[in-house]
Write a protein that holds these residues in place. Sequence first.
Motif, mmCIF file in Angstrom:
data_model
loop_
_atom_site.group_PDB
_atom_site.id
_atom_site.type_symbol
_atom_site.label_atom_id
_atom_site.label_comp_id
_atom_site.label_asym_id
_atom_site.label_seq_id
_atom_site.Cartn_x
_atom_site.Cartn_y
_atom_site.Cartn_z
ATOM 1 N N SER A 57 8.403 10.904 -4.296
ATOM 2 C CA SER A 57 7.940 10.198 -3.086
ATOM 3 C C SER A 57 8.550 8.813 -3.031
ATOM 4 C CB SER A 57 6.405 10.060 -3.103
ATOM 5 O OG SER A 57 5.793 11.318 -3.278
ATOM 6 N N VAL A 58 8.730 8.311 -1.816
ATOM 7 C CA VAL A 58 9.227 6.939 -1.633
ATOM 8 C C VAL A 58 8.473 6.277 -0.474
ATOM 9 C CG1 VAL A 58 11.576 7.349 -2.492
ATOM 10 C CG2 VAL A 58 11.063 7.750 -0.073
ATOM 11 N N PHE A 59 8.365 4.957 -0.522
ATOM 12 C CA PHE A 59 7.821 4.246 0.632
ATOM 13 C C PHE A 59 8.967 3.878 1.561
ATOM 14 C CE2 PHE A 59 8.119 -0.592 0.704
ATOM 15 C CZ PHE A 59 9.264 -0.655 -0.064
ATOM 16 N N TYR A 109 0.830 -1.212 0.000
ATOM 17 C CA TYR A 109 0.000 0.000 0.000
ATOM 18 C C TYR A 109 0.862 1.260 0.000
ATOM 19 C CZ TYR A 109 -4.126 -2.867 1.153
ATOM 20 O OH TYR A 109 -5.149 -3.788 1.138
ATOM 21 N N THR A 110 1.921 1.273 0.820
ATOM 22 C CA THR A 110 2.753 2.477 0.857
ATOM 23 C C THR A 110 3.512 2.641 -0.469
ATOM 24 O OG1 THR A 110 4.417 1.224 2.096
ATOM 25 C CG2 THR A 110 2.993 2.710 3.367
ATOM 26 N N TYR A 111 3.900 1.531 -1.076
ATOM 27 C CA TYR A 111 4.553 1.611 -2.393
ATOM 28 C C TYR A 111 3.579 2.210 -3.412
ATOM 29 C CZ TYR A 111 6.775 0.321 -6.749
ATOM 30 O OH TYR A 111 7.339 0.377 -8.008
ATOM 31 N N ARG A 112 2.331 1.757 -3.366
ATOM 32 C CA ARG A 112 1.341 2.265 -4.328
ATOM 33 C C ARG A 112 1.024 3.728 -4.084
ATOM 34 N NH1 ARG A 112 -3.460 -2.046 -4.532
ATOM 35 N NH2 ARG A 112 -4.291 -0.528 -6.014
ATOM 36 N N LEU A 113 0.946 4.131 -2.830
ATOM 37 C CA LEU A 113 0.691 5.553 -2.534
ATOM 38 C C LEU A 113 1.850 6.415 -3.021
ATOM 39 C CD1 LEU A 113 -0.869 5.383 1.052
ATOM 40 C CD2 LEU A 113 -2.034 6.096 -1.052
ATOM 41 N N ALA A 114 3.081 5.950 -2.810
ATOM 42 C CA ALA A 114 4.245 6.703 -3.289
ATOM 43 C C ALA A 114 4.218 6.793 -4.816
ATOM 44 C CB ALA A 114 5.530 6.030 -2.810
ATOM 45 N N SER A 115 3.821 5.711 -5.472
ATOM 46 C CA SER A 115 3.743 5.726 -6.939
ATOM 47 C C SER A 115 2.690 6.720 -7.408
ATOM 48 C CB SER A 115 3.399 4.330 -7.467
ATOM 49 O OG SER A 115 4.394 3.416 -7.071
ATOM 50 N N PHE A 116 1.557 6.769 -6.718
ATOM 51 C CA PHE A 116 0.499 7.721 -7.063
ATOM 52 C C PHE A 116 1.021 9.157 -6.949
ATOM 53 C CE2 PHE A 116 -2.827 10.511 -5.183
ATOM 54 C CZ PHE A 116 -3.602 10.667 -6.321
ATOM 55 N N ALA A 148 7.586 14.726 -1.233
ATOM 56 C CA ALA A 148 7.891 16.153 -1.409
ATOM 57 C C ALA A 148 6.621 16.992 -1.414
ATOM 58 C CB ALA A 148 8.662 16.351 -2.711
ATOM 59 N N ALA A 149 5.466 16.362 -1.426
ATOM 60 C CA ALA A 149 4.200 17.123 -1.425
ATOM 61 C C ALA A 149 4.021 17.831 -0.085
ATOM 62 C CB ALA A 149 3.033 16.180 -1.686
ATOM 63 N N PRO A 150 3.746 19.144 -0.083
ATOM 64 C CA PRO A 150 3.538 19.865 1.176
ATOM 65 C C PRO A 150 2.095 19.707 1.656
ATOM 66 C CG PRO A 150 3.517 21.406 -0.657
ATOM 67 C CD PRO A 150 3.704 20.042 -1.260
ATOM 68 N N LEU A 151 1.780 18.549 2.198
ATOM 69 C CA LEU A 151 0.394 18.246 2.580
ATOM 70 C C LEU A 151 0.060 18.889 3.928
ATOM 71 C CD1 LEU A 151 0.458 14.443 1.685
ATOM 72 C CD2 LEU A 151 -0.588 16.281 0.346
ATOM 73 N N ASN A 157 4.118 10.160 -7.045
ATOM 74 C CA ASN A 157 5.107 10.396 -8.106
ATOM 75 C C ASN A 157 4.409 10.765 -9.411
ATOM 76 O OD1 ASN A 157 7.687 10.070 -6.881
ATOM 77 N ND2 ASN A 157 7.315 7.877 -6.722
ATOM 78 N N GLU A 158 3.316 10.067 -9.715
ATOM 79 C CA GLU A 158 2.557 10.368 -10.940
ATOM 80 C C GLU A 158 1.984 11.781 -10.907
ATOM 81 O OE1 GLU A 158 -0.535 7.494 -11.408
ATOM 82 O OE2 GLU A 158 0.916 5.861 -11.667
#
Length: 267
Positions: A103-105, A88-95, A162-165, A97-98
């Motif tokens: 982002s990295v998990f 899940y964390t890998y997929r969130l990081a991939s999202f 890197a997203a400033p959430l 990045n897109e």
Amino acid sequence: MTNELKDAVRERCRKMEIPLVGVANVERWEHPPFRPWMPEEFFPQSIFSGARSVIVIGLPIHLPVLETSPSIYYHELYRTVNTLLDQYTYRLASFLNEQGYPSVFVPRDGYGSIEVLRKNPIAFFSHRHAALLAGLGTFGVNNTILTPEYGPRIRFGSVLTAAPLPPDPMIDHELCTRCMRCVRLCPAGALDREGYPEGLTNRHACAAHSAALNKRHISPCGICIKVCPVGEDREHYGREDASPYEPGEQHGKLCRSWDHVRRYGGA
Ligand code: SF4
Ligand code: SF4
């Protein structure tokens, strides 16, 4: 835009049946809520330069399975939850990045084996501290993060981005009741009554106990998270009464089912 991005992350988590999600900005590592704190090289911005936020997700450990521990049943649940957290964390990081945000998990378990852990019982990144700073829970005497929903029966995974959430508020009150059940029932005597950060788990004693269980394919131990009274999951499973966990109270239908599971699948 970052609010919309956070909503999109939450929506993706919802679709993956991830019940707990929190966000911390990396400045929280620089202004910790208590001391002693970790050295700077463990900060997310040290591990992944450019990180501005950490997204932490939590997946619950189902209490009736944990109750059979030490057992092959809990052993397999633990592995399954770890695998899901990594995916899940890998997929969130991939999202992310897109979406244009590097982002990295961070892998769930940052060590090669229990034997490695016995020699050097610290990972390069702490998901527990990330969960605290992301507002998901507070430290208990057992040195784990307790959450209102699942007590300590939850495992965390993290995404550095890197997203400033926008960060979530931290929980401003202690969830640990200091009942000391975890200290009393720890089979390795590894827990200190002081609680975190004054009382640190004797990681060598805990890892040695886990290594012995691992040889029998029934690690991890999990007793200090099983017996904790905190968490709405106890009510969900009808387990408000923790007396069956006490030595000498192992009787009744519930305990017979635990004994049954423990007789199979491990050495
Ligand atoms: S996992 Fe087991 S040995 Fe380790 S601190 Fe918890 S109860 Fe003690
Ligand atoms: S078992 Fe009691 S003392 Fe230990 S973490 Fe849970 S509430 Fe705190």
